[in-house]
Design an enzyme around this catalytic site. Sequence first.
Site, mmCIF file in Angstrom:
data_model
loop_
_atom_site.group_PDB
_atom_site.id
_atom_site.type_symbol
_atom_site.label_atom_id
_atom_site.label_comp_id
_atom_site.label_asym_id
_atom_site.label_seq_id
_atom_site.Cartn_x
_atom_site.Cartn_y
_atom_site.Cartn_z
ATOM 1 N N GLU A 262 0.832 -1.206 0.000
ATOM 2 C CA GLU A 262 0.000 0.000 0.000
ATOM 3 C C GLU A 262 0.867 1.257 0.000
ATOM 4 O OE1 GLU A 262 -3.406 0.118 -0.231
ATOM 5 O OE2 GLU A 262 -3.189 -2.022 -0.616
ATOM 6 N N TRP A 265 2.029 1.664 -3.486
ATOM 7 C CA TRP A 265 0.973 2.143 -4.379
ATOM 8 C C TRP A 265 1.010 3.664 -4.504
ATOM 9 C CZ3 TRP A 265 -2.433 0.202 -7.805
ATOM 10 C CH2 TRP A 265 -3.522 0.996 -8.175
ATOM 11 N N TRP A 293 -22.711 8.153 -20.087
ATOM 12 C CA TRP A 293 -23.017 8.468 -18.696
ATOM 13 C C TRP A 293 -24.370 9.169 -18.600
ATOM 14 C CZ3 TRP A 293 -19.770 6.026 -15.682
ATOM 15 C CH2 TRP A 293 -18.421 5.909 -16.008
ATOM 16 N N ASN A 331 -11.370 2.438 3.716
ATOM 17 C CA ASN A 331 -10.928 2.115 2.357
ATOM 18 C C ASN A 331 -11.873 1.169 1.635
ATOM 19 O OD1 ASN A 331 -8.800 1.989 0.193
ATOM 20 N ND2 ASN A 331 -8.844 -0.159 0.787
ATOM 21 N N TRP A 349 -17.386 9.050 -13.320
ATOM 22 C CA TRP A 349 -16.479 8.919 -12.175
ATOM 23 C C TRP A 349 -15.894 10.244 -11.737
ATOM 24 C CZ3 TRP A 349 -11.424 10.474 -12.958
ATOM 25 C CH2 TRP A 349 -10.971 10.542 -14.284
ATOM 26 N N TRP A 372 -10.009 6.175 -8.545
ATOM 27 C CA TRP A 372 -11.313 6.319 -9.202
ATOM 28 C C TRP A 372 -11.321 5.653 -10.571
ATOM 29 C CZ3 TRP A 372 -16.182 7.388 -8.061
ATOM 30 C CH2 TRP A 372 -16.459 7.952 -6.813
#
Length: 454
Positions: A262, A265, A293, A331, A349, A372
């Site tokens: 993590e 990341w 969308w 999370n 998004w 996202w």
Amino acid sequence: MTQPSILWFRQDLRLHDQPALCAAADAGPVIPVYVLDDDAPGDWRIGGAQRWWLHHSLHALARDLESRGSRLLLRRGPAAKVLAQLAGESGAGAIHAIRHYEPWWRAAEADLGERLCLHDGNHLAPPEAVTTGSGKPFRIYSAFWRALQAHLPPEAPREAPETIPAPDHWPDSDALAEWALLPTGPDWSTGFGEEWQPGEAQAHERLADFVDRVAGYERDRNLPAEEGTSRLSPHLHHGEISPRAVWHAIEGQRDAEKFRKELAWRDFTDGVVMALPRYADENGRDAFDRLPWRKGAAAQRDLRAWQRGRTGYPIVDAGMRQLWTSGWMHNRVRMIAASFLVKHLLIDWREGERWYWDCLVDADYGNNSVNWQWIAGTGIDANMFGRIMAPLGQSEKFDAGDYIRRWVPELADLSDAQIHDPDDAARPQAYPHRIIGHREGRERALAAAKAMRG
């Protein structure tokens, strides 16, 4: 008197493991400054929740600097212009700073030219050092993680100087209160102080607490009702603690590999935005530019219901209310809520990304955009669009009952069997019905993906 240096703080609001500070202090007198630049980031100026955090973090940083014989200057305006002006006022030569990767900071660094001395300190390894065979940033995290191994462990963190040399004359500074970073009329941040205490000292306290729990992180981090996450994300984002310090603190702890990934990341996402600076605004895969969308009044109504935690899906609503109240969201629930917006509601998004940006105390340009686009399926390394999280099943699987009871008090009296998906008999009158059925939302999303493919 030795020519002073400017120390430019950004998202590195700490003294421990601060290589820019160490270099400036070794050279002579230091003028520390934080520049509030709302111009260069444009639409990505820091959001409301981050401003709350920044106010308190700057207050803590100023106090820490004073304890070492220094002080923190505050200036406002375009960073490159303000720093050049400060150098002229003070006679400063070099400007020392930790390297950043947001596109507006890279532009400001280029504008400052040769007087700027950049240092690496906010990553396990510099993103430009972890590249493919052709010298380009990785686009797939698993490949990035493998390549990162050659650079690990990171360098040991550096201690803060006991004293920081001061200049003969201190330039003028804004007062922190003048910046009006704290919300008023109304003060919607009253719950933040119950959850958070910004500053470097608190960052290290949280780390010390987490070291004792890191062995259970891989399992517990998925349980919203448990204290299984590190809660270090806002401290890392604002740079109150360095990734290197965190890495070395957990060195030797068993079962810490998932948490190390993590940390890595964060490095990966900065490499993505280094290569694709508009990743927060543009689909990583061009095909999704054709995705139909939902727009119009009905979509806006659904968006507002999602933002306010009124979708009728308890796990989603609990997360969105936690976000609004505390400036943070668990999370696992971030992913569930994000997937629900994109897939069940078929809303772009970028609408959710903007809401998180404004409401999260840990909102990070690289992390926010990459995460996202991962959940939306639009990114270069992403979940498939057709993989649609079932929020009701996720809630039960990860035992979110007590989490829902805390953040959706209308449902507090429901049993464990009812609380994840209350039927009409159990659903209190004050709690809304589902905004859309799971099957209906799933089928609509898959139809939109089929239309995109033509």
